[in-house]
Design a protein around this motif. Structure first.
Motif, PDB file in Angstrom:
ATOM      1  N   GLU A   1      -2.138 -42.947   9.417  1.00 15.92           N
ATOM      2  CA  GLU A   1      -1.734 -41.738  10.151  1.00 15.92           C
ATOM      3  C   GLU A   1      -0.850 -42.190  11.304  1.00 15.92           C
ATOM      4  OE1 GLU A   1      -0.774 -38.355  11.418  1.00 15.92           O
ATOM      5  OE2 GLU A   1      -2.112 -38.381   9.689  1.00 15.92           O
ATOM      6  N   ARG A   2       0.451 -41.948  11.183  1.00 11.99           N
ATOM      7  CA  ARG A   2       1.388 -42.473  12.184  1.00 11.99           C
ATOM      8  C   ARG A   2       1.171 -41.914  13.581  1.00 11.99           C
ATOM      9  NH1 ARG A   2       5.524 -39.715  13.993  1.00 11.99           N
ATOM     10  NH2 ARG A   2       6.039 -37.723  13.072  1.00 11.99           N
ATOM     11  N   THR A   3       0.526 -40.748  13.689  1.00 11.28           N
ATOM     12  CA  THR A   3       0.265 -40.161  15.005  1.00 11.28           C
ATOM     13  C   THR A   3      -1.191 -40.374  15.450  1.00 11.28           C
ATOM     14  OG1 THR A   3      -0.195 -38.002  14.030  1.00 11.28           O
ATOM     15  CG2 THR A   3       2.069 -38.415  14.760  1.00 11.28           C
ATOM     16  N   ALA A   4      -1.843 -41.349  14.868  1.00 12.05           N
ATOM     17  CA  ALA A   4      -3.230 -41.639  15.250  1.00 12.05           C
ATOM     18  C   ALA A   4      -3.279 -42.102  16.707  1.00 12.05           C
ATOM     19  CB  ALA A   4      -3.814 -42.716  14.341  1.00 12.05           C
ATOM     20  N   LYS A   5      -4.291 -41.618  17.426  1.00 15.51           N
ATOM     21  CA  LYS A   5      -4.502 -42.034  18.813  1.00 15.51           C
ATOM     22  C   LYS A   5      -6.005 -42.137  19.040  1.00 15.51           C
ATOM     23  CE  LYS A   5      -3.825 -40.828  23.598  1.00 15.51           C
ATOM     24  NZ  LYS A   5      -4.200 -39.749  24.462  1.00 15.51           N
ATOM     25  N   SER A   6      -6.415 -43.277  19.571  1.00 16.62           N
ATOM     26  CA  SER A   6      -7.836 -43.460  19.840  1.00 16.62           C
ATOM     27  C   SER A   6      -8.180 -42.980  21.247  1.00 16.62           C
ATOM     28  CB  SER A   6      -8.221 -44.938  19.706  1.00 16.62           C
ATOM     29  OG  SER A   6      -7.756 -45.659  20.840  1.00 16.62           O
TER      30      SER A   6
ATOM     31  N   TYR B   1      -2.327 -46.459  19.943  1.00 15.68           N
ATOM     32  CA  TYR B   1      -1.376 -45.514  19.361  1.00 15.68           C
ATOM     33  C   TYR B   1      -0.801 -45.992  18.031  1.00 15.68           C
ATOM     34  CZ  TYR B   1      -1.247 -43.002  23.773  1.00 15.68           C
ATOM     35  OH  TYR B   1      -1.594 -42.272  24.887  1.00 15.68           O
ATOM     36  N   GLY B   2      -0.621 -45.029  17.139  1.00  9.31           N
ATOM     37  CA  GLY B   2       0.148 -45.242  15.926  1.00  9.31           C
ATOM     38  C   GLY B   2      -0.555 -45.992  14.815  1.00  9.31           C
ATOM     39  N   LEU B   3       0.242 -46.389  13.846  1.00 11.00           N
ATOM     40  CA  LEU B   3      -0.267 -47.006  12.625  1.00 11.00           C
ATOM     41  C   LEU B   3      -1.125 -48.239  12.888  1.00 11.00           C
ATOM     42  CD1 LEU B   3       2.952 -46.678  10.446  1.00 11.00           C
ATOM     43  CD2 LEU B   3       0.819 -45.397  10.161  1.00 11.00           C
ATOM     44  N   MET B   4      -0.672 -49.086  13.795  1.00 10.92           N
ATOM     45  CA  MET B   4      -1.397 -50.331  14.063  1.00 10.92           C
ATOM     46  C   MET B   4      -2.273 -50.246  15.310  1.00 10.92           C
ATOM     47  SD  MET B   4       1.197 -53.295  12.751  1.00 10.92           S
ATOM     48  CE  MET B   4      -0.073 -54.562  12.804  1.00 10.92           C
ATOM     49  N   GLN B   5      -2.376 -49.041  15.863  1.00 12.22           N
ATOM     50  CA  GLN B   5      -3.236 -48.798  17.019  1.00 12.22           C
ATOM     51  C   GLN B   5      -2.955 -49.780  18.161  1.00 12.22           C
ATOM     52  OE1 GLN B   5      -5.993 -46.009  17.152  1.00 12.22           O
ATOM     53  NE2 GLN B   5      -3.968 -45.609  16.359  1.00 12.22           N
ATOM     54  N   VAL B   6      -1.701 -49.784  18.592  1.00  9.36           N
ATOM     55  CA  VAL B   6      -1.266 -50.641  19.692  1.00  9.36           C
ATOM     56  C   VAL B   6      -1.767 -50.048  21.002  1.00  9.36           C
ATOM     57  CG1 VAL B   6       0.754 -51.533  20.930  1.00  9.36           C
ATOM     58  CG2 VAL B   6       0.758 -51.443  18.418  1.00  9.36           C
ATOM     59  N   ARG B   7      -2.404 -50.868  21.810  1.00  8.19           N
ATOM     60  CA  ARG B   7      -2.951 -50.428  23.092  1.00  8.19           C
ATOM     61  C   ARG B   7      -1.829 -50.368  24.127  1.00  8.19           C
ATOM     62  NH1 ARG B   7      -8.817 -50.980  24.784  1.00  8.19           N
ATOM     63  NH2 ARG B   7      -8.763 -49.688  22.927  1.00  8.19           N
ATOM     64  N   TRP B   8      -1.392 -49.145  24.409  1.00  8.33           N
ATOM     65  CA  TRP B   8      -0.258 -48.915  25.295  1.00  8.33           C
ATOM     66  C   TRP B   8      -0.476 -49.492  26.688  1.00  8.33           C
ATOM     67  CZ3 TRP B   8       4.661 -47.876  25.125  1.00  8.33           C
ATOM     68  CH2 TRP B   8       5.303 -47.414  26.258  1.00  8.33           C
TER      69      TRP B   8
ATOM     70  N   ILE C   1       8.829 -49.001  15.308  1.00  9.99           N
ATOM     71  CA  ILE C   1       8.480 -49.645  16.577  1.00  9.99           C
ATOM     72  C   ILE C   1       7.025 -50.102  16.543  1.00  9.99           C
ATOM     73  CG2 ILE C   1       8.117 -49.240  19.059  1.00  9.99           C
ATOM     74  CD1 ILE C   1      10.563 -47.334  18.908  1.00  9.99           C
ATOM     75  N   ASN C   2       6.143 -49.252  16.061  1.00  8.12           N
ATOM     76  CA  ASN C   2       4.717 -49.562  16.050  1.00  8.12           C
ATOM     77  C   ASN C   2       4.411 -50.769  15.175  1.00  8.12           C
ATOM     78  OD1 ASN C   2       1.784 -49.139  14.989  1.00  8.12           O
ATOM     79  ND2 ASN C   2       1.943 -48.003  16.912  1.00  8.12           N
ATOM     80  N   ILE C   3       4.954 -50.773  13.971  1.00  5.32           N
ATOM     81  CA  ILE C   3       4.672 -51.893  13.063  1.00  5.32           C
ATOM     82  C   ILE C   3       5.304 -53.173  13.579  1.00  5.32           C
ATOM     83  CG2 ILE C   3       5.061 -52.818  10.739  1.00  5.32           C
ATOM     84  CD1 ILE C   3       4.747 -49.900   9.725  1.00  5.32           C
ATOM     85  N   PHE C   4       6.521 -53.088  14.097  1.00  7.21           N
ATOM     86  CA  PHE C   4       7.160 -54.284  14.634  1.00  7.21           C
ATOM     87  C   PHE C   4       6.343 -54.858  15.782  1.00  7.21           C
ATOM     88  CE2 PHE C   4       9.814 -56.713  17.458  1.00  7.21           C
ATOM     89  CZ  PHE C   4      10.494 -57.539  16.586  1.00  7.21           C
ATOM     90  N   TYR C   5       5.986 -54.006  16.730  1.00  6.95           N
ATOM     91  CA  TYR C   5       5.278 -54.531  17.895  1.00  6.95           C
ATOM     92  C   TYR C   5       3.839 -54.912  17.564  1.00  6.95           C
ATOM     93  CZ  TYR C   5       4.810 -56.094  22.498  1.00  6.95           C
ATOM     94  OH  TYR C   5       4.634 -56.941  23.552  1.00  6.95           O
TER      95      TYR C   5
ATOM     96  N   ILE D   1      -3.228 -51.663   8.856  1.00  5.19           N
ATOM     97  CA  ILE D   1      -2.808 -50.279   9.084  1.00  5.19           C
ATOM     98  C   ILE D   1      -3.792 -49.302   8.452  1.00  5.19           C
ATOM     99  CG2 ILE D   1      -1.051 -48.559   8.434  1.00  5.19           C
ATOM    100  CD1 ILE D   1       1.050 -50.812   8.881  1.00  5.19           C
ATOM    101  N   VAL D   2      -4.196 -49.579   7.215  1.00  2.00           N
ATOM    102  CA  VAL D   2      -5.151 -48.694   6.531  1.00  2.00           C
ATOM    103  C   VAL D   2      -6.453 -48.607   7.320  1.00  2.00           C
ATOM    104  CG1 VAL D   2      -6.620 -48.499   4.481  1.00  2.00           C
ATOM    105  CG2 VAL D   2      -4.183 -48.979   4.221  1.00  2.00           C
ATOM    106  N   ASN D   3      -6.916 -49.728   7.825  1.00  2.00           N
ATOM    107  CA  ASN D   3      -8.193 -49.754   8.534  1.00  2.00           C
ATOM    108  C   ASN D   3      -8.104 -49.284   9.979  1.00  2.00           C
ATOM    109  OD1 ASN D   3     -10.591 -51.025   6.938  1.00  2.00           O
ATOM    110  ND2 ASN D   3      -8.730 -52.033   6.223  1.00  2.00           N
ATOM    111  N   GLU D   4      -6.974 -49.471  10.613  1.00  2.13           N
ATOM    112  CA  GLU D   4      -6.839 -49.076  12.012  1.00  2.13           C
ATOM    113  C   GLU D   4      -6.550 -47.584  12.172  1.00  2.13           C
ATOM    114  OE1 GLU D   4      -8.117 -50.950  14.216  1.00  2.13           O
ATOM    115  OE2 GLU D   4      -6.492 -51.987  15.242  1.00  2.13           O
ATOM    116  N   SER D   5      -5.675 -47.044  11.315  1.00  3.46           N
ATOM    117  CA  SER D   5      -5.213 -45.670  11.535  1.00  3.46           C
ATOM    118  C   SER D   5      -5.317 -44.777  10.306  1.00  3.46           C
ATOM    119  CB  SER D   5      -3.746 -45.688  11.977  1.00  3.46           C
ATOM    120  OG  SER D   5      -2.930 -46.160  10.911  1.00  3.46           O
ATOM    121  N   THR D   6      -5.860 -45.292   9.225  1.00  5.33           N
ATOM    122  CA  THR D   6      -5.850 -44.604   7.923  1.00  5.33           C
ATOM    123  C   THR D   6      -4.446 -44.089   7.590  1.00  5.33           C
ATOM    124  OG1 THR D   6      -6.629 -42.476   8.810  1.00  5.33           O
ATOM    125  CG2 THR D   6      -8.307 -43.996   7.994  1.00  5.33           C
TER     126      THR D   6
END
Length: 112
Positions: A20-25, A30-37, A62-66, A13-18
């Motif tokens: 930031e729960r609203t991080a978007k690449s 999307y989100g903390l773990m940068q899940v590819r929607w 939801i983000n961390i779980f998924y 999480i620290v490395n993917e999104s710093t």
């Protein structure tokens, strides 16, 4: 549930999104773990029927779980290798995998 060291998830999480729960690449992660929607939309909606759009991935629970579910799958495919799983999770980003492993090793050493 997934038996993954929580420090691995935290370091990812620290490395993917710093954290930031609203991080978007730009690529649609999307989100903390940068899940590819675009890749996981159908599976996410099946598991979380209340999730209607990519913006719902900004919900940390939801983000961390998924994200953890995806990482567990990637690790299984990599013969339960944490590094191999992170490489699969991040489309081969070796720098990311090495940073996460380094952080986890440092934290786990301090705890012993």
């Amino acid at each position: 549930k997934y038996k993954i060291d929580p420090y691995v998830i935290a370091a990812l999480i620290v490395n993917e999104s710093t954290v930031e729960r609203t991080a978007k690449s730009k690529g649609g992660d999307y989100g903390l773990m940068q899940v590819r929607w675009k890749v996981h939309e159908k599976a996410i909606k099946k598991q979380f029927p209340k999730v209607k759009s990519a913006k719902d991935m900004f919900d940390p629970k939801i983000n961390i779980f998924y994200g953890t579910d995806i990482l567990a799958y990637c690790m299984k495919k990599a013969k339960n290798s944490v590094r191999g799983g992170i490489l699969r999770y991040s489309a081969g980003n070796a720098e990311l995998a090495d940073r996460v492993i380094s952080i986890v090793n440092r934290v786990n050493k301090k705890g012993k």
